[in-house]
Write a protein that holds these residues in place. Structure first.
Motif, PDB file in Angstrom:
ATOM      1  N   GLU A   1      10.091   4.480  19.225  1.00 34.36           N
ATOM      2  CA  GLU A   1       9.549   4.941  17.953  1.00 34.36           C
ATOM      3  C   GLU A   1      10.581   5.602  17.049  1.00 34.36           C
ATOM      4  N   LEU A   2      11.421   6.489  17.602  1.00 33.55           N
ATOM      5  CA  LEU A   2      12.319   7.269  16.748  1.00 33.55           C
ATOM      6  C   LEU A   2      13.536   6.482  16.294  1.00 33.55           C
ATOM      7  N   LEU A   3      14.149   5.732  17.202  1.00 36.52           N
ATOM      8  CA  LEU A   3      15.355   4.998  16.834  1.00 36.52           C
ATOM      9  C   LEU A   3      15.106   4.018  15.688  1.00 36.52           C
ATOM     10  N   PRO A   4      14.014   3.252  15.692  1.00 38.83           N
ATOM     11  CA  PRO A   4      13.757   2.381  14.527  1.00 38.83           C
ATOM     12  C   PRO A   4      13.645   3.165  13.223  1.00 38.83           C
ATOM     13  N   ILE A   5      13.082   4.369  13.279  1.00 31.90           N
ATOM     14  CA  ILE A   5      12.996   5.194  12.067  1.00 31.90           C
ATOM     15  C   ILE A   5      14.390   5.609  11.616  1.00 31.90           C
ATOM     16  N   LEU A   6      15.229   6.015  12.571  1.00 33.94           N
ATOM     17  CA  LEU A   6      16.586   6.454  12.234  1.00 33.94           C
ATOM     18  C   LEU A   6      17.416   5.309  11.668  1.00 33.94           C
ATOM     19  N   GLN A   7      17.158   4.113  12.101  1.00 41.14           N
ATOM     20  CA  GLN A   7      17.955   2.962  11.673  1.00 41.14           C
ATOM     21  C   GLN A   7      17.433   2.314  10.396  1.00 41.14           C
ATOM     22  N   THR A   8      16.316   2.807   9.862  1.00 34.33           N
ATOM     23  CA  THR A   8      15.763   2.249   8.626  1.00 34.33           C
ATOM     24  C   THR A   8      16.551   2.750   7.421  1.00 34.33           C
ATOM     25  N   GLU A   9      16.968   1.850   6.563  1.00 30.05           N
ATOM     26  CA  GLU A   9      17.678   2.232   5.354  1.00 30.05           C
ATOM     27  C   GLU A   9      16.676   2.479   4.229  1.00 30.05           C
ATOM     28  N   LEU A  10      16.624   3.720   3.780  1.00 32.77           N
ATOM     29  CA  LEU A  10      15.688   4.108   2.735  1.00 32.77           C
ATOM     30  C   LEU A  10      16.432   4.365   1.435  1.00 32.77           C
ATOM     31  N   ALA A  11      15.791   4.006   0.339  1.00 27.89           N
ATOM     32  CA  ALA A  11      16.366   4.241  -0.983  1.00 27.89           C
ATOM     33  C   ALA A  11      15.726   5.468  -1.608  1.00 27.89           C
ATOM     34  N   GLU A  12      16.293   5.895  -2.732  1.00 28.08           N
ATOM     35  CA  GLU A  12      15.772   7.074  -3.405  1.00 28.08           C
ATOM     36  C   GLU A  12      14.353   6.865  -3.905  1.00 28.08           C
ATOM     37  N   ASN A  13      13.971   5.612  -4.173  1.00 29.65           N
ATOM     38  CA  ASN A  13      12.635   5.363  -4.696  1.00 29.65           C
ATOM     39  C   ASN A  13      11.586   5.179  -3.602  1.00 29.65           C
ATOM     40  N   ASN A  14      11.998   5.286  -2.328  1.00 27.96           N
ATOM     41  CA  ASN A  14      11.001   5.272  -1.262  1.00 27.96           C
ATOM     42  C   ASN A  14      10.174   6.554  -1.319  1.00 27.96           C
ATOM     43  N   PRO A  15       8.929   6.526  -0.856  1.00 35.99           N
ATOM     44  CA  PRO A  15       8.090   7.727  -0.914  1.00 35.99           C
ATOM     45  C   PRO A  15       8.723   8.901  -0.167  1.00 35.99           C
ATOM     46  N   VAL A  16       8.503  10.094  -0.707  1.00 34.70           N
ATOM     47  CA  VAL A  16       9.028  11.294  -0.056  1.00 34.70           C
ATOM     48  C   VAL A  16       8.507  11.400   1.368  1.00 34.70           C
ATOM     49  N   ALA A  17       7.273  11.009   1.579  1.00 34.35           N
ATOM     50  CA  ALA A  17       6.695  11.095   2.925  1.00 34.35           C
ATOM     51  C   ALA A  17       7.501  10.277   3.924  1.00 34.35           C
TER      52      ALA A  17
END
Length: 940
Positions: A395-411
């Motif tokens: 669960e955690l590693l996939p979250i850490l490896q996700t590339e998020l942009a500034e326009n992704n939701p704050v949540a």
């Protein structure tokens, strides 16, 4: 030293005075209790009912409003005064104390007041105040203040009179828990933070009270009867006493009120209720609020500092953190059930709620926060309630490896940031490959567009790097350390880039500590990128301004750089652009508070710089700093470090560093060492500063004094080794006084107790002093006398000193038994002692007569050890030089190492033959025996 009976009388006098003062406070408390209790009831009644008056005119309304405000303030202040008074009542025997009925009545009234004002927002407006504008808001504010004061009074009652308050638990506890369970999240969050803190603190206090815990009722025991007697109490069994020796029914386990209180607490922890409470804590306290989500966008550094920074985690002055404190209390009381509830809740949120829904992501972030708060209990007591390794991969590693942009939701970004901090909390549970994946992913997140996530990643990388160093096993690199090194260049680049994005002092501090930890973990492995690292330092120095934390971080970065990479770092022009201005800044003791904040770390950096410097390239810069060093020495600040800095300056730059300071250093060494024996003679064996002031810092002063004395004697020893004649003239007065003190006795004839570290360094310095001038022994310990009694005392003193000396150098520690290097260092100390004592025997007839045989036997055994071990001078020099490597680290050493090695090769206490010294000593002992025999024959 005072006679023990005098000390006992003084102690009895102090106890008598304390008992008298306590009884006086108790008497005054009893005198005002009744009036205070009546005032609480009266003023609280008027506050709730609007002052008891009504009117129809504007003037009458204003009078009623003013009167009501006064009653509200009086009710709150009276209740606060009672809160302070309750600890002074000291009810020990609740079944016989005549004040108990009045206290029970007060607690009943307090509970009734609490029930009357518990509503939020307050909706019951008195008729006399209906015409006042904004009365709804004002009423809510005043009733909230009274509610908080009343609940605080209840908490103090639980703390000091739990058995008396037990009657109220069944009413008060549900009324405090109910809003947490029943109110909507928005209503609960609209409450003042102080109210939420007191509510959660009350629940924690009830849960932690042994008297209300059914499972711990057998832990209740009688109070200390001796302590009760000393403090003026006649009874040994109090409100918390679990025995019933007198048959008066004082056992609280038999009190119906206590039994009812335990049933109430048990109901709170019952199946279904505790799970619901935990879900409410996670959903209503730990979840990000709308205004916090907005702050994440508008002020990311502020959001990090107030919620995610290391200091903020311990800050209880917020709804989130007081809710977290309550959760951890529940975890300590019902560890397995709370752990299971949190894991089930986290799994349910992950599986049942839509993955891309904002509320779903905020709920997951709150669950992660809860697991982070409780991480110690999750893996405590030899039981792992969470398989973090599996959960991390799934669960955690996939979250850490996700590339998020500034326009992704704050949540979504908040969930990623929380995954970072959660990984940091459970980092020790990560296996080799998982650690590598975590470090690589989080290092990449330092470049995340979201600044909060990047700052969390920086702090996590700092933690992981330090952890990898700590887990280095038996000198071998652990898989964690190898993982850190394989990604550190990338991490450093992201860290310096992040520093350019951060504006606040706290955020820049976090980034610099990350850089420092990465340098410490890598050492010489970073040498290919040293130039790139060095180029980043000047801009950071310019941004530091007058910030103590930033300067402290720069000190740490530079210290690790120099320690790990040696003179190549010191000689780098970019490093020098920061190094010497920083040293000048941190050691400028003329600036207010500079000595207290940065001097010690500045001196450590100075010392590391000296050890890694080459005279040809750095001599002029080092020489230019000597005036500053003299200023620090004369101020008496941090002598344990300033003397070390002077020592290595003298090794590098020569005798001219020390000669101008000769007279001052002589006095300084005497001062630093005399603090020990002067104070010890005045008040026994304690070692304090000259003033003898007692207080909270007395222990710190003791440690500082012993430390400074050890530093002074160590400096004296080295100075005599480097410059024998100059060193002897500077050091001998201080060493002589210390040795005279060590061999002296107190008024009872007992030898003075001296800390072993101080004794070891004192004997080493004295041995060097005796080698330079063998007559020193007689000059200190013997005096011409014809009195047989005085002669016998001198003989006993000399024999005791030699016995102690030989005992110290022959003592074997565990480290010595398992380390070849430690054994060689120990042999160096033994050889120095043997050579010095053998030399002294040849000059001191008393030493030859009293202890000559023991010294000769010790030297003979040492010679056999040297022969069996084939110990050469080169081996001794190599072992002695190894200490410098421990100070500096991995990098190439400067000239100090080679100069120290050459100095050791010429050191007579290492190079002189033990065989030659033994032969001379045996001749001196034989001559002494011959003279004794001749004297005996002459007498006969």
């Amino acid at each position: 030293q005072q006679h023990p009976l005098m000390d006992m009388r003084h102690l009895e006098s102090m106890i008598g005075k304390a008992v008298h003062e306590r009884k006086e406070v108790h008497r005054m408390a009893c005198n005002i209790f009744e009036g205070l209790a009546e005032g609480i009831v009266q003023h609280a009644q008027f506050a709730v009912t609007g002052g008891g008056s009504s009117g129809s005119g504007v003037g009458q309304e204003e009078d009623a409003y003013t009167s009501w405000q006064t009653e509200c303030k009086l009710a709150t202040q009276y209740t606060k005064c009672m809160t302070e008074l309750i600890p002074m009542l000291e009810v020990e025997q609740i079944h016989s104390d005549p004040r108990v009925p009045a206290i029970r009545s007060l607690l009943d009234n307090i509970t009734q007041i609490l029930q009357a004002v518990k509503a939020y927002p307050f909706v019951s407006i008195p008729s006399s105040l209906l015409g006042v504008s904004s009365i709804q808001q004002e009423m809510t504010i005043q009733m909230d203040k009274l509610y908080r004061a009343t609940l605080t009074c209840c908490m103090n009652s639980i703390k000091y009179q739990p058995q008396l308050f037990a009657t109220q638990i069944a009413t008060v506890l549900p009324s405090v828990v109910e809003p947490i369970l029943m109110l909507e999240e928005g209503v609960l969050q609209s409450m003042p933070v102080k109210r939420l803190i007191i509510m959660t603190s009350f629940i924690q206090m009830v849960l932690q009270c042994v008297l209300y815990d059914e499972r711990r009722k057998d832990c209740l025991g009688g109070k200390n009867a001796v302590l009760s007697m000393l403090m003026g109490r006649k009874g040994g069994g109090g409100a918390g006493a679990g025995n019933d020796e007198h048959g008066d029914g004082s056992n609280p386990n038999n009190d119906p009120a206590v039994i009812a209180a335990r049933e109430t607490v048990t109901a709170l922890l019952a199946e279904g209720t505790i799970e619901r409470l935990i879900e409410c804590i996670v959903g209503k306290f730990l979840m990000l609020h709308p205004e916090e989500v907005e702050e994440w966008e508008s002020d990311p550094e502020g959001r990090y500092e107030t919620d995610l920074a290391e200091e903020a985690i311990l800050d209880a002055a917020s709804p989130r953190h007081c809710g977290g404190a309550l959760l951890m209390t529940l975890m300590s009381v019902e560890t397995d059930r709370v752990a299971k509830t949190l894991l089930d809740l986290t799994q349910r949120v992950f599986q049942q709620l839509p993955q891309n829904d904002v509320n779903s992501m905020l709920s997951r972030e709150a669950c992660y926060r809860a697991l982070e708060l409780c991480h110690n209990s999750m893996i405590a007591k030899g039981k792992r309630r969470l398989n973090f390794s599996d959960w991390f991969r799934a669960e955690l590693l996939p979250i850490l490896q996700t590339e998020l942009a500034e326009n992704n939701p704050v949540a979504m970004r908040a969930m990623q940031a929380r995954a970072v901090t959660l990984t940091q909390a459970y980092a020790r549970s990560l296996k080799g490959e998982e650690f590598d994946a975590a470090f690589q992913s989080i290092a990449k997140l330092m470049a995340a567009p979201d600044l909060v996530t990047a700052l969390c990643a920086s702090r996590c990388i700092d933690h992981l790097a330090i952890l990898s160093v700590q887990e280095r096993e038996s000198g071998e690199d652990s898989p964690q350390l190898l993982a850190v090194r394989s990604h550190s260049v990338f991490a450093l680049g992201n860290a310096f880039a992040l520093a350019n994005r951060a504006d606040s002092e706290e955020c820049l501090r976090v980034i610099l500590m990350c850089v420092s930890a990465l340098v410490e973990a890598n050492g010489v492995y970073l040498e290919p990128v040293l130039q790139a690292i060095a180029e980043q330092l000047p801009p950071l120095w310019e941004r530091a301004g007058d910030s103590v934390p930033i300067h402290s971080c720069l000190l740490s970065v530079l210290t690790h750089l120099i320690m790990k990479m040696g003179y190549s770092t010191v000689e780098n022009s970019h490093v020098q652009a920061v190094l010497f201005p920083l040293l000048d800044y941190c050691t400028d003791i003329n600036v207010v508070n500079r000595a207290e904040t940065l001097l010690e770390d500045g001196l450590r950096l100075w010392l590391v710089t000296l050890l890694s410097s080459r005279v040809a390239t750095m001599g002029s810069k080092l020489t230019s700093m000597l005036p500053r060093l003299e200023m620090i020495l004369r101020s008496g600040l941090e002598p344990h470090l300033s003397l070390k800095v002077l020592q290595f300056n003298s090794i590098l730059l020569g005798k001219q560093v020390v000669e101008p300071l000769g007279e001052f250093l002589r006095e300084m060494l005497v001062t630093l060492t005399s603090r020990v024996h002067v104070k010890a003679k005045a008040s026994g064996d304690e070692m304090e500063d000259d003033g003898g002031n007692s207080g909270d810092n007395s222990k710190e002063r003791d440690v500082g004094t012993v430390r400074d004395a050890i530093a002074a004697l160590g400096f004296a020893d080295i100075l005599m080794q480097v410059f024998p004649d100059l060193g002897f003239s500077i050091s001998s007065p201080a060493i002589g006084k210390v040795m005279s003190f060590i061999c002296s006795a107190d008024e009872g004839g007992q030898r003075i107790s001296v800390p072993i570290p101080l004794l070891v360094v004192a004997l080493s310095a004295f041995g060097r002093m005796v080698w330079i001038n063998p007559n020193s022994f007689d000059e200190i310990f013997t005096q011409p006398t014809v009195d047989p009694c005085q002669q016998q005392q001198q003989d006993v003193k000399v024999a005791a000193l030699v016995k102690t000396w030989l005992g110290v150098v022959t003592s074997v520690s565990l480290a010595t038994m398992i380390s070849k290097k430690a054994q060689t260092i120990r042999f160096i100390d033994q050889k120095g002692a043997a050579l010095s004592l053998c030399s002294a025997i040849c000059r001191s007839p008393i030493l030859a007569r009293v202890a000559g045989a023991d010294i000769v036997e010790f030297t003979r055994q040492l010679l056999e050890v040297e022969a069996r071990g084939n110990i050469s001078t080169e081996a001794l020099v190599e072992a002695a030089c190894g200490a410098t490597r421990q100070v500096v680290g991995d990098g190439p050493l400067g000239d100090a190492a080679n100069m120290t090695a050459e100095m050791l090769k010429l050191d007579p206490l290492l190079s002189v033959s033990l065989k030659e010294a033994l032969d001379n000593a045996e001749q001196a002992v034989a001559m002494s025996r011959s003279q004794q025999q001749q004297q005996q024959q002459y007498i006969m």
